[in-house]
Design an enzyme around this catalytic site. Structure first.
Site, PDB file in Angstrom:
ATOM      1  N   PRO A   2       7.873 -25.722 -22.301  1.00 35.47           N
ATOM      2  CA  PRO A   2       6.495 -26.069 -21.923  1.00 35.47           C
ATOM      3  C   PRO A   2       5.658 -26.402 -23.159  1.00 35.47           C
ATOM      4  O   PRO A   2       5.740 -25.714 -24.169  1.00 35.47           O
ATOM      5  CB  PRO A   2       5.957 -24.795 -21.268  1.00 35.47           C
ATOM      6  CG  PRO A   2       7.151 -23.968 -20.950  1.00 35.47           C
ATOM      7  CD  PRO A   2       8.212 -24.358 -21.930  1.00 35.47           C
ATOM      8  N   GLU A   3       4.906 -27.454 -23.097  1.00 36.36           N
ATOM      9  CA  GLU A   3       3.987 -27.795 -24.173  1.00 36.36           C
ATOM     10  C   GLU A   3       2.575 -27.364 -23.764  1.00 36.36           C
ATOM     11  O   GLU A   3       2.343 -26.894 -22.651  1.00 36.36           O
ATOM     12  CB  GLU A   3       4.065 -29.297 -24.469  1.00 36.36           C
ATOM     13  CG  GLU A   3       5.400 -29.672 -25.110  1.00 36.36           C
ATOM     14  CD  GLU A   3       5.249 -30.717 -26.221  1.00 36.36           C
ATOM     15  OE1 GLU A   3       4.180 -30.793 -26.838  1.00 36.36           O
ATOM     16  OE2 GLU A   3       6.226 -31.445 -26.449  1.00 36.36           O
TER      17      GLU A   3
END
Ligand SMILES: [Zn+2]
Length: 303
Positions: A2-3
């Site tokens: 996840p960014e």
């Protein structure tokens, strides 16, 4: 992985359920994730009211009334799932709420932490942290989250107007590393990851191979370039947050459609495809920098 936009999307999904609510009970179904759970993990959470759910870079910060701040990191594959019920009987998965959740979060084997939440109105919810690869973690910060060793050295947020051309110049001045690598340095800009650096450099028309410090050069051209880069960084992050976070195969919408965001990256994972910049005519290439893939167009990302 996840960014920042995904983490912000998770925060926005959890916020209405958690903020102002009380933690009635917590279950930790194993002794650790990436790190062991902190001492008195359950005791220190039980009965507490959550005053705010924040985010710093890719860390979620759950602020507890009269108590520590719980710092959560999603790691490689962590996700939260929200189930809400009007009575104490928990519904099955078909009644899940929450706009986004991890595909694998359906597997109860990887449900590691369960928060039993009661809203000020008495509505009960179950918020479950699921993490198949267990690179996520939960830690306490006794003071403000920024004082915790994990967060203390983080650079500026890539969101908001604080990140402008002049700030970029001051951060990058004198740096000999490639521009791409410098932008990934979390001590300079926090939470900007591999995907969005590639996207921002493409939008700004700048080469990922350029020496980072040259963006601080005197003269009109460098000023235009750093202004464009700051604008591009803020825009790619803002666009992704607005769209509900990128999904990259891992995050799914509740209707089961695979994340729309993987189709809307301009360069990321598009090796060999035509560059979509109007009139460019080039193609997207993949190169490896510091062990990470960089996608760029050498035709329009010249300077
Ligand atoms: Zn191009």
């Amino acid at each position: 992985m996840p960014e920042l936009p995904e983490v912000e999307t998770v925060r926005r999904g959890l916020q209405p359920v958690l903020e102002g609510a009380r933690i009635a009970r917590v279950e930790a179904r194993r002794p650790d994730l990436r790190f062991p759970f902190p001492e008195k993990f359950l005791e220190r959470l039980t009965g507490k009211t959550i005053t705010a759910l924040g985010r710093r870079a890719k860390y979620l910060t759950m602020h507890l009334k009269g108590g520590p701040v719980l710092i959560c990191h999603l790691g490689m594959s962590g996700s939260f799932r929200i189930e809400t019920s009007d009575d104490s009987e928990m519904p099955d998965s078909s009644e899940m709420l929450g706009a986004f959740f991890h595909e694998r979060s359906k597997s109860a084997v990887h449900d590691h932490v369960v928060f039993h939440i009661v809203s000020p109105e008495g509505a009960r919810s179950r918020v479950t942290f699921n993490d198949p690869r267990r690179f996520g973690f939960m830690l306490f910060s006794e003071g403000a989250p920024d004082t915790h060793p994990m967060l203390a050295g983080l650079g500026v947020e890539p969101t908001g107007n604080a990140l402008d051309g002049e700030l970029l110049a001051s951060l990058l001045k004198g740096r000999k590393s490639p521009l791409k690598a410098a932008l990934l340095d979390q001590r300079l800009i926090a939470g900007l990851g591999n995907i969005y650096v590639s996207e921002a450099l493409w939008r700004a028309g700048l080469s990922p191979l350029r020496e980072a410090g040259t963006i601080a050069n005197p003269g009109k051209k460098a000023k235009q370039q750093r202004d464009a880069l700051a604008e591009a960084i803020r825009a790619v992050i803002a666009d992704a947050i607005a769209a509900g976070g990128s999904s990259l195969r891992d995050y799914m919408q509740t209707d089961g459609s695979l994340g729309y965001f993987q189709h809307s990256f301009a360069v990321y994972d598009r090796e060999g495809e035509p560059c979509s910049k109007h009139g460019c005519g080039g193609h997207i290439e993949r190169i490896v920098q510091s062990g990470r893939s960089t996608f760029y167009c050498r035709t329009c990302q010249l300077s």
